[in-house]
Write a protein that holds these residues in place. Structure first.
Motif, PDB file in Angstrom:
ATOM      1  N   CYS A  46      -6.163 -12.885  -6.197  1.00 11.29           N
ATOM      2  CA  CYS A  46      -5.679 -11.611  -5.667  1.00 11.29           C
ATOM      3  C   CYS A  46      -4.283 -11.814  -5.105  1.00 11.29           C
ATOM      4  N   ASP A  49      -1.640 -10.129  -2.814  1.00 15.75           N
ATOM      5  CA  ASP A  49      -1.296  -9.082  -1.860  1.00 15.75           C
ATOM      6  C   ASP A  49       0.215  -8.930  -1.874  1.00 15.75           C
ATOM      7  N   ARG A  51       3.814  -7.095  -0.797  1.00 17.26           N
ATOM      8  CA  ARG A  51       4.591  -6.273   0.122  1.00 17.26           C
ATOM      9  C   ARG A  51       6.066  -6.475  -0.180  1.00 17.26           C
ATOM     10  N   LYS A  71      -0.015 -13.279   2.182  1.00 17.97           N
ATOM     11  CA  LYS A  71      -1.440 -13.455   2.481  1.00 17.97           C
ATOM     12  C   LYS A  71      -1.605 -13.690   3.969  1.00 17.97           C
ATOM     13  N   PHE A 105      -6.102 -10.965   8.062  1.00 18.06           N
ATOM     14  CA  PHE A 105      -5.186  -9.834   7.930  1.00 18.06           C
ATOM     15  C   PHE A 105      -4.045  -9.847   8.936  1.00 18.06           C
ATOM     16  N   TYR A 153      -2.843  -6.013  -4.730  1.00  9.86           N
ATOM     17  CA  TYR A 153      -3.053  -5.054  -3.647  1.00  9.86           C
ATOM     18  C   TYR A 153      -1.739  -4.852  -2.895  1.00  9.86           C
ATOM     19  N   ASP A 154      -1.365  -3.592  -2.716  1.00 11.23           N
ATOM     20  CA  ASP A 154      -0.265  -3.311  -1.809  1.00 11.23           C
ATOM     21  C   ASP A 154      -0.878  -3.178  -0.429  1.00 11.23           C
ATOM     22  N   ILE A 155      -0.889  -4.278   0.308  1.00  9.51           N
ATOM     23  CA  ILE A 155      -1.678  -4.304   1.548  1.00  9.51           C
ATOM     24  C   ILE A 155      -1.113  -3.425   2.654  1.00  9.51           C
ATOM     25  N   GLY A 157      -4.438  -0.441  -3.157  1.00  6.85           N
ATOM     26  CA  GLY A 157      -3.530  -0.241  -2.034  1.00  6.85           C
ATOM     27  C   GLY A 157      -2.818   1.090  -2.151  1.00  6.85           C
ATOM     28  N   GLY A 165      -6.610  -1.533   5.970  1.00  9.37           N
ATOM     29  CA  GLY A 165      -6.354  -2.968   5.925  1.00  9.37           C
ATOM     30  C   GLY A 165      -7.226  -3.757   6.882  1.00  9.37           C
ATOM     31  N   ALA A 168      -7.313 -15.570  -2.590  1.00  7.41           N
ATOM     32  CA  ALA A 168      -5.852 -15.475  -2.599  1.00  7.41           C
ATOM     33  C   ALA A 168      -5.212 -16.779  -2.153  1.00  7.41           C
TER      34      ALA A 168
END
Lengths: 251, 206
Positions: A9, A11, A13, A19, A23, A50-52, A81, A144, A225
């Motif tokens: 996965c 993540d 941004r 990662k 979170f 995923y766009d966290i 996301g 999130g 991840a």
């Protein structure tokens, strides 16, 4: 026979892979396109992007990254996301996504699952759930993993399947980032209530964790991840190890 | 040039990307003239059989594809596009297909008695019946391909090129003369899928 799947996965941004541990404390890791190439070569069975931060800061996904990945990597791609509307589905499917993962969007508007399944097919809709134990019960968390919705996770999973979700991602906040194994108890509770594939997420720290997951028969795929990003586990070696231990694998 | 038939069913982005990656010229089209002039035809498709066959018939593209098949042009149906090649389907009712390959499409749920999940989704290995077929030029026995489907072809023994086991025998690749069908998604099956598409593009008339 059908192989169990290993899914890294990413993540994303600001066009970069990040990662967090539980979170929080996000660290920059690498370029999503480079990482996707690396994983594809190592034998990843699917990729999840995923766009966290999307649900928190209301950012759109980085569709350019997705388009680049889709133009050179030919394995299933799931995008999540910030998916709140059918337009969001449309936007990422046009850029090469095969499946779309909904999380907070489905909490805000549970009808989204059914509408998307009707328009794009069940196989396209993935219900992603961030779950944490609260007073001995499994609760769905949103945004999130920051907000306790109070929703019963087991019922949420069943409702999701009935509405048309084609797959479930079960992310245990309790085990995420701890690297001490998947949350087999939580997974077992979910798996026993649904017929659609279950993807386990949160807690993978070593290859034995994946073996334990598949031997327990509580998931169809294992997602992770940081252990992949930081090369603590090599996907190719992991799959060979699992195959040697009688788990059906595409190697 | 490979014509990718666009009849309003499914996402063609990944398929065209995979052909671009192989440096194969392709065109997403609903223009009968373009399809007639193409060297080969790919019939894609995701969704329900009934809707798809209606779209194909109403647009006149069903006739175009059938005529090109009769002329001997190589055709590859993918996923629902493969199922459309058969005589008929029992997906929510009964629907006539293109009739280019003998057989019928039935629900997996009617035949899978165990705990296996439906749709049959994920990577499954190919049991290749006839490795000498040119479509397998770059593929090995046991290679894995990616499936997503809830219906499957039956009574098509004579056209089977490769199958996968999922309690029942799932026809993975079928062929009737110049018409090929893949139940799995070659455009999502990694290097194995690319190798199949490459071999399809290289098929030559006898």
């Amino acid at each position: 026979m059908l192989a169990k799947r290993i899914i890294p996965c990413l993540d994303v941004r600001n066009g970069r892979v990040v990662k967090g541990v539980n979170f929080e404390g996000i660290k920059d890791v690498s370029s999503p396109v480079d990482l996707a190439r690396f994983y594809n070569k190592s034998g990843a069975d699917e990729l999840v992007f995923y766009d966290i931060t999307a649900s928190y800061e209301n950012r759109g996904l980085f569709t350019d990254v997705l388009k680049t990945v889709a133009s050179e990597i030919f394995i299933p791609l799931t995008v999540g996301g910030g998916i709140n509307t059918l337009d969001d589905f449309d936007r990422v499917l046009k850029c090469g996504a095969d499946k779309v993962s909904v999380n907070s969007g489905a909490i805000k508007n549970p009808a989204l699952i059914g509408e998307a399944a009707k328009k794009y097919g069940d196989q396209c809709v993935v219900l992603s759930m961030d779950i944490k134990r609260v007073d001995g019960k499994f609760h769905i968390f949103s945004t999130g993993g920051r907000v306790d919705t109070g929703i019963d996770a087991l019922q949420w999973a069943v409702n999701g399947e009935q509405s048309g979700a084609g797959e479930l991602v079960v992310n245990s906040i309790d085990t995420d980032g701890v690297k001490n194994g998947f949350d087999l108890e939580m997974l077992s509770e979910i798996q026993s209530r649904v017929k659609i594939p279950v993807i386990a997420s949160g807690g993978a720290g070593k290859r034995e964790d994946f073996l334990e997951l598949f031997k327990a028969g509580v998931a169809d795929a294992g997602l992770a991840a940081s252990v992949f990003h930081f090369k603590e586990i090599n996907i190719k070696e992991l799959k060979e190890y699992l195959k040697a231990n009688n788990i059906e694998m595409r190697v | 040039m490979i014509a990718i038939v666009d009849y309003g069913c499914g996402n063609l982005y990944s398929l065209q990307c995979s052909l671009n990656f192989l440096k194969l010229e392709s065109q997403i089209t609903s223009d009968p003239e373009v399809i007639k002039n193409a060297d080969k035809i790919i019939l894609p498709g995701v969704g329900a059989f009934g809707d798809a066959v209606k779209l194909l018939n109403n647009s006149g593209l069903a006739e175009v594809v059938k005529k090109e098949a009769a002329k001997g042009k190589y055709i590859l149906g993918i996923c629902l596009g493969m199922q459309l090649l058969f005589d008929k389907s029992y997906e929510y009712g009964e629907h006539q297909g293109l009739g280019l390959i003998k057989g019928e499409v039935c629900p997996l749920s009617g035949d899978i008695k165990g705990n296996l999940k439906i749709p049959h989704m994920g990577w499954n290995s190919l049991n290749i019946k006839d490795l000498s077929d040119p479509i397998f030029k770059y593929v090995k026995q046991g290679d894995f391909v990616y499936y997503v489907h809830s219906f499957y072809a039956k009574n098509c023994e004579k056209s089977l090129l490769a199958t996968s086991d999922y309690e029942v025998t799932v026809p993975g690749l079928v062929k009737n003369k110049n018409v090929y069908g893949a139940q799995f998604h070659p455009e999502k099956s990694g290097d194995v899928g690319l190798n199949l598409l490459k071999a399809f593009a290289e098929l030559e008339d006898n």
